[in-house]
Scaffold this motif. Structure first.
Motif, PDB file in Angstrom:
ATOM      1  N   ASP A  50       3.860 -32.532  23.772  1.00 45.72           N
ATOM      2  CA  ASP A  50       5.052 -31.864  23.251  1.00 45.72           C
ATOM      3  C   ASP A  50       6.309 -32.653  23.602  1.00 45.72           C
ATOM      4  OD1 ASP A  50       6.057 -29.390  21.891  1.00 45.72           O
ATOM      5  OD2 ASP A  50       7.249 -29.282  23.720  1.00 45.72           O
ATOM      6  N   LEU A  51       7.258 -32.636  22.648  1.00 40.11           N
ATOM      7  CA  LEU A  51       8.484 -33.410  22.844  1.00 40.11           C
ATOM      8  C   LEU A  51       9.246 -32.994  24.097  1.00 40.11           C
ATOM      9  CD1 LEU A  51       9.720 -33.577  19.161  1.00 40.11           C
ATOM     10  CD2 LEU A  51       9.120 -35.530  20.587  1.00 40.11           C
ATOM     11  N   SER A  52       9.125 -31.722  24.482  1.00 36.42           N
ATOM     12  CA  SER A  52       9.880 -31.239  25.643  1.00 36.42           C
ATOM     13  C   SER A  52       9.382 -31.904  26.923  1.00 36.42           C
ATOM     14  CB  SER A  52       9.769 -29.717  25.758  1.00 36.42           C
ATOM     15  OG  SER A  52       8.437 -29.350  26.051  1.00 36.42           O
ATOM     16  N   GLU A  55       9.745 -36.621  25.726  1.00 42.17           N
ATOM     17  CA  GLU A  55      11.071 -37.268  25.692  1.00 42.17           C
ATOM     18  C   GLU A  55      11.696 -37.365  27.085  1.00 42.17           C
ATOM     19  OE1 GLU A  55      12.249 -38.930  23.290  1.00 42.17           O
ATOM     20  OE2 GLU A  55      11.653 -38.078  21.352  1.00 42.17           O
ATOM     21  N   PRO A  56      11.671 -36.306  27.919  1.00 43.06           N
ATOM     22  CA  PRO A  56      12.206 -36.474  29.271  1.00 43.06           C
ATOM     23  C   PRO A  56      11.431 -37.531  30.069  1.00 43.06           C
ATOM     24  CG  PRO A  56      12.034 -34.150  28.756  1.00 43.06           C
ATOM     25  CD  PRO A  56      11.359 -34.893  27.631  1.00 43.06           C
ATOM     26  N   LYS A  59      12.738 -40.754  29.096  1.00 40.58           N
ATOM     27  CA  LYS A  59      14.058 -40.977  29.696  1.00 40.58           C
ATOM     28  C   LYS A  59      13.933 -41.363  31.168  1.00 40.58           C
ATOM     29  CE  LYS A  59      16.607 -40.271  26.100  1.00 40.58           C
ATOM     30  NZ  LYS A  59      15.505 -40.773  25.244  1.00 40.58           N
ATOM     31  N   VAL A  72       9.575 -42.577  21.228  1.00 36.10           N
ATOM     32  CA  VAL A  72       8.459 -41.636  21.258  1.00 36.10           C
ATOM     33  C   VAL A  72       8.093 -41.268  19.829  1.00 36.10           C
ATOM     34  CG1 VAL A  72       7.692 -39.346  21.962  1.00 36.10           C
ATOM     35  CG2 VAL A  72       9.142 -40.700  23.488  1.00 36.10           C
ATOM     36  N   ARG A  74       5.934 -38.753  18.208  1.00 37.52           N
ATOM     37  CA  ARG A  74       5.069 -37.611  18.454  1.00 37.52           C
ATOM     38  C   ARG A  74       4.623 -36.928  17.179  1.00 37.52           C
ATOM     39  NH1 ARG A  74       2.737 -32.691  19.455  1.00 37.52           N
ATOM     40  NH2 ARG A  74       3.208 -32.188  17.316  1.00 37.52           N
ATOM     41  N   THR A 218       1.121 -27.143  19.888  1.00 39.13           N
ATOM     42  CA  THR A 218       2.384 -26.891  20.578  1.00 39.13           C
ATOM     43  C   THR A 218       3.163 -25.779  19.883  1.00 39.13           C
ATOM     44  OG1 THR A 218       3.595 -28.502  19.257  1.00 39.13           O
ATOM     45  CG2 THR A 218       2.558 -29.316  21.267  1.00 39.13           C
ATOM     46  N   GLU A 219       2.701 -25.345  18.703  1.00 40.32           N
ATOM     47  CA  GLU A 219       3.481 -24.329  17.998  1.00 40.32           C
ATOM     48  C   GLU A 219       3.133 -22.876  18.361  1.00 40.32           C
ATOM     49  OE1 GLU A 219       4.156 -24.816  13.787  1.00 40.32           O
ATOM     50  OE2 GLU A 219       5.645 -23.233  13.808  1.00 40.32           O
ATOM     51  N   LYS A 222       5.451 -21.449  20.761  1.00 37.34           N
ATOM     52  CA  LYS A 222       6.810 -21.222  20.261  1.00 37.34           C
ATOM     53  C   LYS A 222       6.863 -19.981  19.380  1.00 37.34           C
ATOM     54  CE  LYS A 222       7.324 -26.089  20.895  1.00 37.34           C
ATOM     55  NZ  LYS A 222       7.142 -27.408  20.350  1.00 37.34           N
TER      56      LYS A 222
END
Lengths: 346, 582
Positions: A50-52, A55-56, A59, A72, A74, A218-219, A222
């Motif tokens: 998952d991007l959450s 991405e961190p 970084k 990234v 994804r 990942t959905e 959400k």
């Protein structure tokens, strides 16, 4: 390919059993590697994470090694697999490091000769042999589960499902959300395990429950958070937990029949346009620091044995998990997708 | 002067002129024709070849047998037809009265309504679908939550379920009716007032005149509008991809797309594309017939301004109705998008306490695909708009001035892509350019070709109608004074067409920014554009980032449209068009 019977814990994965290996010698992060990576200046990371988290993590790597930008890429593991096949067939070289939630993909890629064997000292010393390819073509980066979950506001704890078979109760009709094995590697792996344990008849019954079909694993977390559906049939466990820790009123359920276990192997791509940066990113993610970052942020189960699992999460050994079988998934993936599409109509 | 003799004269001039003034029209014509043939014939040729071969490449009709017998194809085909017919009907029912209210009555705010309906076209249909998900998902949808809190209904009762066939039809209609509206309103603008005056002078009441005169005159346009709506709904990919999959069904376009999942089945995708292509060609023929008949209403000298119908007591209800209609494509979806852009959870209304920049920060600071996608999108939109406008200008010039023999072929080729649905073109280009000699897959070029091909017909039509308004005498004067054809085009014709060219440029720019159906087949990770990025984020359910990116996208588009209007582009083109018609 060698097969073994695996029981429960993540420590047992059928990547290959013997440690007698033709793997290249284990390497470490050297100043020369960092320098070469910096010259390349960028690295692309294909992942289904998952991007959450992804991405961190990117970084954090950029902060640790200034001057190297991480791109990234994804998408769901099954789409990623397709994308890589199309790109490779068209001689497009972009992927540096690949990480997928469908372990079967690595069997295919290794056979095709797309993976660059690369092993670090962190891997040889701190990763269980069952979690890595004997020839060093890939290694498990982390493990997660495809758990069930429900929204506390929409389901009373007494009414909550305890396992897969509970979901067939008519009271859950129209209340379920579920990922799709045509897009998600987590769901592909989980579908194989559930079909093996409960039979395809289970999915035929489940399809009559007016299930809301989403794509990525990942959905569902959400959709649950939004309150769109009361119960998630599947989904990445770490996202349910991350939501919970953020105050989202959801409860994670580990089905009584067993929870599908998902390993997430990672490899350096042979055609990597940035070979040094690829190795550096790979080595960093497998290092204590990289593994700790993933664990602290998301609570996924680390592959590096020196890194402790996140406090507050149930230990993997306490959960009854289903056996993961990438070899079988690799053989039957197309059949699984076709059967699933026929049953769920999408 | 007949076309052939004139061009012969042009060629005969050649030796007399100095080499610097060489007339380049013939090589250019040949180049343009060749370019168009390659652009259109190559992908369509491969499409047909693939549809008739099996995996090993041997000839077979097996793909079509599968297509018409396998329920996983037959069902989407039927679903798609149901959607297209329903959308077409709804669009006419909504657009006709609204168009009439705006063009022929004294309804208050009618100018604003007109502008806003046009503005709603800026919304890419897939963004509209995502916004309507936020509004009308059965449980988390804001409208359903509102309804439950007003009526006290239990948590799983819903007023609207957007994840359904009706939900999908509704959302597609929201973003399709503006096309019909524009056609109807423009036709009503141009309709002769005298006929209606005569009717009322002969004692007919307002409504009788509307029924007996206005409606029959507008009917061919409405029919054409119905076909436009049908085609839009038939070939749309974005909205069904967002709404149909959670609802558990496929349309033909999403099914074609799903054939690109692993293992890809391009043969079946090609075969499934052909019904869309054929149906589109047939319907376009039908539309040409319907619009052709409109001629009798507009031809034949000058007419007076049409008279406005007085609505009397109905003025305010009419305006309220118009605003209600506008809420569907515009007010409600944008409210939902803004809400989720600044909220942690899209299903909760943002308040001063919960407002957050989390999504904005994530989109622009963390998401590593944002900047490359923005860059690619801008580059492609600018290049497509520039090259597309130049190409369309050249073709329009050659055709309008009958500059060389065979100009009709050019006109045909330039409008042919109209018959190629975006996803079909995507499949065709994928098949044509993933092989030598031109392995363009994975580069921005393939997207550029796709976008220019898709937008060429509209650009060409816009510029060709503008050309008809510039009298050839002006150009002939230039030519007589010794300027080459290109020089004349640059110095005389182009300045006269300035506003039409700007309008065309903007039109293509906007259209490229929102294109999804071809891009989703052709992109690779390196050549991702904004629409595909939004679509990828949809797969993982990151609605906050989607809202931020969608608003950014619409913001950019709006600025470009505003600039276009400032240059008077749109209106000028309209006026030229009207002059031609009169």
């Amino acid at each position: 390919m060698h097969r073994r019977t695996l029981l429960g814990a993540a420590a047992l994965l059928p990547f290959g059993a013997r440690v007698v290996s033709a793997a290249p010698p284990a390497e470490t992060i050297t100043p020369a590697l960092i320098e070469a990576a910096r010259k390349e200046g960028k690295v692309s990371y294909y992942t289904a994470m998952d991007l959450s988290v992804a991405e961190p993590m990117a970084k954090a790597f950029e902060a640790k090694f200034p001057g190297i930008k991480v791109a990234v890429e994804r998408t769901g593991a099954e789409r990623l697999f397709n994308r890589l096949a199309q790109e490779t067939a068209s001689n497009i070289k972009r992927c540096d490091v690949v990480n997928s939630s469908d372990a079967a993909h690595f069997i295919t890629w290794k056979r095709e000769g797309w993976l660059q064997p690369y092993v670090t000292v962190d891997i040889t010393e701190n990763v269980a042999p069952e979690m890595r390819d004997p020839e060093g073509a890939f290694v498990n980066q982390r493990t997660h589960l495809s758990a069930m979950a429900y929204h506390i506001g929409l389901v009373k704890p007494g009414d909550a499902p305890k396992g897969f078979n509970d979901l067939l109760d008519p009271k859950y009709a129209g209340k379920l959300v579920k990922g799709h094995p045509g897009y998600s590697g987590t769901i592909m792996t989980a579908t194989h395990q559930i079909a093996r344990e409960l039979g395809w008849g289970y999915f035929e019954k489940l399809a009559k429950q007016k299930v809301m079909q989403v794509q990525s694993a990942t959905e569902p977390p959400k959709k649950l958070e939004a309150g769109e559906r009361a119960v998630a049939v599947d989904g990445s466990d770490y996202l349910f937990w991350m939501g919970r820790e953020r105050g989202v009123p959801i409860e994670v359920v580990y089905p009584v029949e067993g929870t599908p276990l998902i390993s997430n192997p990672m490899a350096v791509f042979k055609a990597a346009p940035n070979p040094s940066a690829a190795r550096l990113l790979f080595a960093w993610i497998m290092s204590g620091e990289g593994q700790e970052f993933i664990v602290n942020l998301s609570g996924q189960y680390p592959a590096n044995l020196k890194v402790k699992a996140k406090a507050g999460r149930p230990p993997l050994s306490s959960i009854k998990t289903l056996r993961e079988d990438p070899v079988e998934v690799e053989k039957t993936a197309d059949e699984i997708k076709a059967k699933y599409a026929r049953i769920f109509k999408v | 002067m007949p076309a052939s003799s004139r061009s012969e004269a042009a060629t005969a001039d050649l030796p007399v002129r100095s080499s610097l003034q060489l007339d380049l029209s013939r090589p250019i014509l040949i180049a343009v024709t060749a370019l168009l043939v390659v652009m259109i014939a190559l992908p369509m040729g491969w499409l047909i070849v693939y549809s008739l071969s099996d995996k090993q490449g041997t000839a077979t009709l097996g793909n079509f047998v599968t297509l018409f017998t396998d329920p996983s194809f037959v069902d989407p085909l039927i679903t798609t037809l149901i959607i297209a017919v329903s959308v077409s009907a709804i669009c006419c029912i909504v657009a006709a009265p609204l168009g009439w209210l705006v063009a022929r009555t004294d309804m208050p705010i009618r100018r604003i309504v007109r502008t806003l309906v046009m503005a709603s076209l800026v919304t890419p249909p897939f963004v509209g679908a995502i916004a309507w998900e936020m509004l009308a998902a059965p449980n988390s949808g804001l409208l359903n939550q509102l309804w439950r809190s007003l009526t006290g209904m239990p948590s799983d009762e819903a007023l609207f379920d957007i994840y359904s066939l009706t939900g999908l039809i509704f959302v597609i209609a929201c973003y399709t009716f503006p096309y019909v509206f524009i056609l109807v309103a423009n036709a009503l603008d141009r309709m002769p007032g005298e006929l209606e005056d005569a009717s009322s002078m002969l004692g007919a009441k307002t409504w009788q005149t509307a029924r007996r005169i206005t409606m029959p005159l507008a009917l061919p346009t409405l029919l054409a509008g119905a076909l436009v709506a049908f085609l839009q709904a038939l070939n749309l990919f974005g909205s069904p991809a967002i709404l149909a999959i959670p609802a558990g069904f496929h349309t033909l376009t999403t099914r074609i797309w799903s054939l690109f999942q692993f293992p890809p089945k391009p043969e079946l995708a090609a075969a499934a594309s052909l019904p869309l292509l054929l149906l589109t060609i047939l319907l376009l023929r039908g539309q040409a017939l319907a619009l052709g008949r409109r001629g009798y209403a507009v031809l034949g000298g000058k007419y007076g301004e049409p008279r406005l119908v007085r609505l009397g007591a109905w003025r305010l209800p009419a305006a309220a109705l118009a605003l209600l209609v506008l809420a569907m494509p515009l007010f409600l979806p944008y409210a939902a998008l803004f809400n989720s852009a600044f909220s942690r959870v899209a299903s909760r209304l943002v308040t001063l306490d919960t407002i957050t920049l989390h999504n904005v920060r994530f989109t622009f600071l963390e998401l590593s695909s944002t900047m490359p996608a923005l860059k690619n999108t801008f580059l492609l939109a600018t290049l497509s708009a520039t090259l597309g406008a130049v190409l369309a200008l050249l073709i329009a010039y050659i055709v309008a001035r009958r500059a060389v023999p065979g100009h009709r072929v050019l006109a045909f080729l330039a409008t042919a892509p109209l018959a190629i649905p975006g996803i079909v073109l995507g499949v065709g280009l994928f098949l044509a350019y993933t092989r030598p000699p031109l392995t363009l897959y994975g580069t921005l070029w393939i997207l550029l070709i796709a976008f220019i091909t898709i937008e060429l017909p509209a650009a060409y039509q816009q510029l060709s109608s503008a050309f008809h308004a510039v009298h050839p005498e002006l150009e002939e004067a230039g030519r007589m004074l010794g300027a080459s054809r290109l020089r004349t085009l640059a110095d005389i014709t182009a300045p006269l067409l300035r506003s039409a060219v700007i309008a065309t440029w903007c039109f293509v720019f906007v259209a490229v920014i929102r294109e999804l159906s071809a891009a989703v087949i052709l992109f690779t990770s390196e050549t991702k554009v904004l629409s595909v990025l939004i679509f990828d984020l949809k797969e993982s359910g990151d609605v906050g980032a989607i809202a931020v990116l969608s608003l950014t996208m619409v913001g950019i588009t709006t600025v470009v449209v505003a600039v276009a209007n400032r240059f008077g582009g749109g209106r000028e083109a309209g006026r030229l068009h009207a002059r031609t018609a009169g």
